[in-house]
Motif scaffolding. Sequence first.
Motif, PDB file in Angstrom:
ATOM      1  N   ARG A 191     -52.644 106.468   3.795  1.00  0.00           N
ATOM      2  CA  ARG A 191     -53.318 106.941   2.583  1.00  0.00           C
ATOM      3  C   ARG A 191     -53.036 108.434   2.352  1.00  0.00           C
ATOM      4  NH1 ARG A 191     -58.588 109.027   1.385  1.00  0.00           N
ATOM      5  NH2 ARG A 191     -59.190 108.455  -0.727  1.00  0.00           N
ATOM      6  N   GLN A 192     -53.100 109.224   3.418  1.00  0.00           N
ATOM      7  CA  GLN A 192     -52.843 110.656   3.278  1.00  0.00           C
ATOM      8  C   GLN A 192     -51.410 110.917   2.823  1.00  0.00           C
ATOM      9  OE1 GLN A 192     -55.215 113.112   3.316  1.00  0.00           O
ATOM     10  NE2 GLN A 192     -53.493 114.160   2.381  1.00  0.00           N
ATOM     11  N   ALA A 193     -50.459 110.173   3.361  1.00  0.00           N
ATOM     12  CA  ALA A 193     -49.066 110.334   2.946  1.00  0.00           C
ATOM     13  C   ALA A 193     -48.898 109.973   1.474  1.00  0.00           C
ATOM     14  CB  ALA A 193     -48.149 109.475   3.818  1.00  0.00           C
ATOM     15  N   ARG A 194     -49.558 108.908   1.036  1.00  0.00           N
ATOM     16  CA  ARG A 194     -49.501 108.503  -0.374  1.00  0.00           C
ATOM     17  C   ARG A 194     -50.135 109.567  -1.270  1.00  0.00           C
ATOM     18  NH1 ARG A 194     -49.138 102.732  -1.422  1.00  0.00           N
ATOM     19  NH2 ARG A 194     -50.589 103.047  -3.137  1.00  0.00           N
ATOM     20  N   LEU A 195     -51.298 110.083  -0.850  1.00  0.00           N
ATOM     21  CA  LEU A 195     -51.970 111.114  -1.640  1.00  0.00           C
ATOM     22  C   LEU A 195     -51.119 112.379  -1.750  1.00  0.00           C
ATOM     23  CD1 LEU A 195     -55.631 110.724  -0.353  1.00  0.00           C
ATOM     24  CD2 LEU A 195     -54.810 110.264  -2.683  1.00  0.00           C
ATOM     25  N   THR A 196     -50.454 112.736  -0.671  1.00  0.00           N
ATOM     26  CA  THR A 196     -49.581 113.916  -0.691  1.00  0.00           C
ATOM     27  C   THR A 196     -48.444 113.718  -1.679  1.00  0.00           C
ATOM     28  OG1 THR A 196     -50.152 114.480   1.586  1.00  0.00           O
ATOM     29  CG2 THR A 196     -48.075 115.374   0.724  1.00  0.00           C
ATOM     30  N   LYS A 197     -47.831 112.542  -1.666  1.00  0.00           N
ATOM     31  CA  LYS A 197     -46.720 112.249  -2.582  1.00  0.00           C
ATOM     32  C   LYS A 197     -47.200 112.260  -4.029  1.00  0.00           C
ATOM     33  CE  LYS A 197     -42.581 111.023  -3.733  1.00  0.00           C
ATOM     34  NZ  LYS A 197     -41.580 112.071  -3.867  1.00  0.00           N
ATOM     35  N   ILE A 198     -48.343 111.664  -4.283  1.00  0.00           N
ATOM     36  CA  ILE A 198     -48.883 111.646  -5.640  1.00  0.00           C
ATOM     37  C   ILE A 198     -49.220 113.063  -6.091  1.00  0.00           C
ATOM     38  CG2 ILE A 198     -50.839 110.881  -7.056  1.00  0.00           C
ATOM     39  CD1 ILE A 198     -50.826 108.299  -5.283  1.00  0.00           C
ATOM     40  N   ALA A 199     -49.831 113.848  -5.203  1.00  0.00           N
ATOM     41  CA  ALA A 199     -50.162 115.241  -5.543  1.00  0.00           C
ATOM     42  C   ALA A 199     -48.905 116.025  -5.878  1.00  0.00           C
ATOM     43  CB  ALA A 199     -50.912 115.901  -4.388  1.00  0.00           C
ATOM     44  N   ASP A 200     -47.827 115.809  -5.120  1.00  0.00           N
ATOM     45  CA  ASP A 200     -46.556 116.475  -5.423  1.00  0.00           C
ATOM     46  C   ASP A 200     -46.062 116.099  -6.815  1.00  0.00           C
ATOM     47  OD1 ASP A 200     -46.576 117.637  -2.921  1.00  0.00           O
ATOM     48  OD2 ASP A 200     -45.079 116.268  -2.062  1.00  0.00           O
ATOM     49  N   ASN A 201     -46.170 114.815  -7.152  1.00  0.00           N
ATOM     50  CA  ASN A 201     -45.693 114.348  -8.456  1.00  0.00           C
ATOM     51  C   ASN A 201     -46.539 114.872  -9.609  1.00  0.00           C
ATOM     52  OD1 ASN A 201     -43.638 112.878  -7.244  1.00  0.00           O
ATOM     53  ND2 ASN A 201     -44.813 110.986  -7.198  1.00  0.00           N
ATOM     54  N   LEU A 202     -47.801 115.173  -9.338  1.00  0.00           N
ATOM     55  CA  LEU A 202     -48.721 115.604 -10.394  1.00  0.00           C
ATOM     56  C   LEU A 202     -49.066 117.093 -10.327  1.00  0.00           C
ATOM     57  CD1 LEU A 202     -51.203 112.571 -10.307  1.00  0.00           C
ATOM     58  CD2 LEU A 202     -49.264 112.924 -11.847  1.00  0.00           C
ATOM     59  N   GLU A 203     -48.292 117.863  -9.576  1.00  0.00           N
ATOM     60  CA  GLU A 203     -48.647 119.270  -9.371  1.00  0.00           C
ATOM     61  C   GLU A 203     -48.708 120.082 -10.661  1.00  0.00           C
ATOM     62  OE1 GLU A 203     -45.884 121.117  -6.731  1.00  0.00           O
ATOM     63  OE2 GLU A 203     -44.176 120.793  -8.052  1.00  0.00           O
ATOM     64  N   ASP A 204     -47.998 119.677 -11.694  1.00  0.00           N
ATOM     65  CA  ASP A 204     -48.013 120.411 -12.960  1.00  0.00           C
ATOM     66  C   ASP A 204     -49.044 119.854 -13.943  1.00  0.00           C
ATOM     67  OD1 ASP A 204     -45.964 122.051 -12.035  1.00  0.00           O
ATOM     68  OD2 ASP A 204     -44.405 120.726 -12.828  1.00  0.00           O
ATOM     69  N   TRP A 205     -49.806 118.870 -13.532  1.00  0.00           N
ATOM     70  CA  TRP A 205     -50.812 118.268 -14.396  1.00  0.00           C
ATOM     71  C   TRP A 205     -52.148 118.981 -14.204  1.00  0.00           C
ATOM     72  CZ3 TRP A 205     -50.750 112.420 -15.536  1.00  0.00           C
ATOM     73  CH2 TRP A 205     -49.443 111.961 -15.668  1.00  0.00           C
ATOM     74  N   SER A 206     -52.916 119.054 -15.282  1.00  0.00           N
ATOM     75  CA  SER A 206     -54.262 119.618 -15.176  1.00  0.00           C
ATOM     76  C   SER A 206     -55.189 118.583 -14.534  1.00  0.00           C
ATOM     77  CB  SER A 206     -54.799 119.985 -16.570  1.00  0.00           C
ATOM     78  OG  SER A 206     -55.082 118.797 -17.309  1.00  0.00           O
TER      79      SER A 206
END
Length: 141
Positions: free
Chosen positions: A105-120
Amino acid sequence: MQPSLETIELELAVLIRRVSLITTCCKFGNLDRSAYLLLHQIISHGSAGVKTLANESHLDISTISRQAAALEQKGYVYRIPDPLDGRACSFLVTDLGLKEYNNHRQARLTKIADNLEDWSEEECRMFGQLLRKYNLSIINK
Protein backbone atom coordinates in the motif's frame (compact mmCIF):
# COMPACT_ATOMS: atom_id res chain seq x y z
CA MET A 1 -22.73 10.66 -28.76
CA GLN A 2 -21.65 13.39 -26.38
CA PRO A 3 -18.03 14.52 -26.77
CA SER A 4 -17.56 14.13 -23.00
CA LEU A 5 -18.47 10.43 -23.22
CA GLU A 6 -15.98 9.94 -26.05
CA THR A 7 -13.28 11.61 -23.93
CA ILE A 8 -14.14 9.45 -20.91
CA GLU A 9 -14.13 6.26 -23.01
CA LEU A 10 -10.71 7.00 -24.48
CA GLU A 11 -9.18 8.18 -21.21
CA LEU A 12 -10.42 5.05 -19.40
CA ALA A 13 -8.79 2.88 -22.06
CA VAL A 14 -5.52 4.82 -21.70
CA LEU A 15 -5.72 4.64 -17.89
CA ILE A 16 -6.24 0.87 -17.92
CA ARG A 17 -3.29 0.41 -20.28
CA ARG A 18 -1.00 2.62 -18.17
CA VAL A 19 -2.02 1.01 -14.89
CA SER A 20 -1.32 -2.40 -16.44
CA LEU A 21 2.07 -1.12 -17.63
CA ILE A 22 2.95 0.22 -14.18
CA THR A 23 1.85 -3.04 -12.57
CA THR A 24 4.00 -5.05 -14.98
CA CYS A 25 7.09 -2.83 -14.86
CA CYS A 26 7.03 -1.65 -11.27
CA LYS A 27 5.99 -4.62 -9.19
CA PHE A 28 5.20 -3.43 -5.68
CA GLY A 29 6.08 -6.63 -3.83
CA ASN A 30 4.49 -10.04 -3.59
CA LEU A 31 0.85 -9.02 -3.98
CA ASP A 32 -1.09 -9.00 -7.20
CA ARG A 33 -4.20 -6.81 -7.49
CA SER A 34 -6.62 -9.52 -6.36
CA ALA A 35 -4.51 -10.40 -3.30
CA TYR A 36 -4.18 -6.74 -2.37
CA LEU A 37 -7.91 -6.13 -2.63
CA LEU A 38 -8.82 -9.29 -0.72
CA LEU A 39 -6.40 -8.43 2.10
CA HIS A 40 -7.85 -4.91 2.12
CA GLN A 41 -11.36 -6.32 2.58
CA ILE A 42 -10.34 -8.55 5.47
CA ILE A 43 -8.26 -5.83 7.14
CA SER A 44 -11.00 -3.21 6.74
CA HIS A 45 -13.98 -5.34 7.76
CA GLY A 46 -12.45 -7.98 10.02
CA SER A 47 -12.65 -11.73 9.67
CA ALA A 48 -14.99 -12.90 6.94
CA GLY A 49 -16.05 -16.07 5.22
CA VAL A 50 -15.78 -16.80 1.54
CA LYS A 51 -19.44 -15.99 0.85
CA THR A 52 -19.19 -12.58 2.53
CA LEU A 53 -15.92 -11.79 0.74
CA ALA A 54 -17.45 -12.84 -2.58
CA ASN A 55 -20.50 -10.64 -2.03
CA GLU A 56 -18.40 -7.64 -1.00
CA SER A 57 -16.08 -7.98 -4.00
CA HIS A 58 -18.83 -8.88 -6.49
CA LEU A 59 -17.01 -12.07 -7.48
CA ASP A 60 -18.10 -15.68 -7.37
CA ILE A 61 -17.35 -17.91 -4.40
CA SER A 62 -14.98 -20.18 -6.34
CA THR A 63 -12.80 -17.20 -7.35
CA ILE A 64 -12.59 -15.93 -3.78
CA SER A 65 -11.89 -19.46 -2.51
CA ARG A 66 -8.90 -19.76 -4.86
CA GLN A 67 -7.62 -16.30 -3.94
CA ALA A 68 -8.00 -16.96 -0.21
CA ALA A 69 -6.26 -20.33 -0.54
CA ALA A 70 -3.34 -18.63 -2.30
CA LEU A 71 -3.11 -16.05 0.51
CA GLU A 72 -3.26 -18.81 3.10
CA GLN A 73 -0.51 -20.75 1.33
CA LYS A 74 1.74 -17.67 1.48
CA GLY A 75 1.00 -17.24 5.18
CA TYR A 76 -0.91 -13.96 4.73
CA VAL A 77 -4.22 -15.23 6.17
CA TYR A 78 -5.37 -18.09 8.34
CA ARG A 79 -8.67 -19.89 8.74
CA ILE A 80 -10.92 -19.80 11.78
CA PRO A 81 -13.53 -22.58 11.83
CA ASP A 82 -17.14 -21.45 12.21
CA PRO A 83 -18.42 -22.85 15.52
CA LEU A 84 -21.98 -23.09 14.15
CA ASP A 85 -21.14 -24.69 10.80
CA GLY A 86 -18.22 -27.10 10.78
CA ARG A 87 -17.87 -26.78 6.99
CA ALA A 88 -17.52 -22.99 7.01
CA CYS A 89 -14.63 -20.83 8.10
CA SER A 90 -13.57 -17.20 8.24
CA PHE A 91 -10.25 -15.69 7.29
CA LEU A 92 -8.08 -13.41 9.38
CA VAL A 93 -4.92 -11.59 8.31
CA THR A 94 -1.61 -12.74 9.83
CA ASP A 95 1.13 -10.36 10.95
CA LEU A 96 3.02 -11.25 7.77
CA GLY A 97 -0.06 -10.52 5.65
CA LEU A 98 -0.56 -7.16 7.36
CA LYS A 99 3.11 -6.27 6.86
CA GLU A 100 3.01 -7.24 3.17
CA TYR A 101 -0.24 -5.33 2.66
CA ASN A 102 1.11 -2.18 4.36
CA ASN A 103 4.36 -2.29 2.37
CA HIS A 104 2.46 -2.77 -0.89
CA ARG A 105 0.00 0.00 0.00
CA GLN A 106 2.80 2.43 0.87
CA ALA A 107 4.56 1.74 -2.43
CA ARG A 108 1.29 2.35 -4.31
CA LEU A 109 0.63 5.57 -2.39
CA THR A 110 4.15 6.81 -3.14
CA LYS A 111 3.69 6.14 -6.86
CA ILE A 112 0.30 7.84 -6.91
CA ALA A 113 1.68 10.83 -4.98
CA ASP A 114 4.50 11.12 -7.53
CA ASN A 115 1.97 11.11 -10.37
CA LEU A 116 -0.18 13.76 -8.68
CA GLU A 117 2.56 16.02 -7.32
CA ASP A 118 1.44 18.94 -9.50
CA TRP A 119 -2.22 18.58 -8.53
CA SER A 120 -3.87 20.68 -5.85
CA GLU A 121 -5.44 19.04 -2.81
CA GLU A 122 -8.87 20.05 -4.17
CA GLU A 123 -8.14 18.38 -7.54
CA CYS A 124 -7.01 15.20 -5.75
CA ARG A 125 -10.09 15.20 -3.52
CA MET A 126 -12.43 15.70 -6.48
CA PHE A 127 -10.65 13.03 -8.55
CA GLY A 128 -10.97 10.55 -5.68
CA GLN A 129 -14.66 11.31 -5.24
CA LEU A 130 -15.36 10.95 -8.96
CA LEU A 131 -13.41 7.68 -9.17
CA ARG A 132 -15.41 6.30 -6.23
CA LYS A 133 -18.67 7.45 -7.81
CA TYR A 134 -17.74 5.84 -11.13
CA ASN A 135 -16.66 2.55 -9.48
CA LEU A 136 -19.94 2.42 -7.52
CA SER A 137 -21.95 3.09 -10.67
CA ILE A 138 -20.40 0.01 -12.29
CA ILE A 139 -21.53 -2.38 -9.55
CA ASN A 140 -24.93 -0.74 -9.06
CA LYS A 141 -26.12 -1.27 -12.66
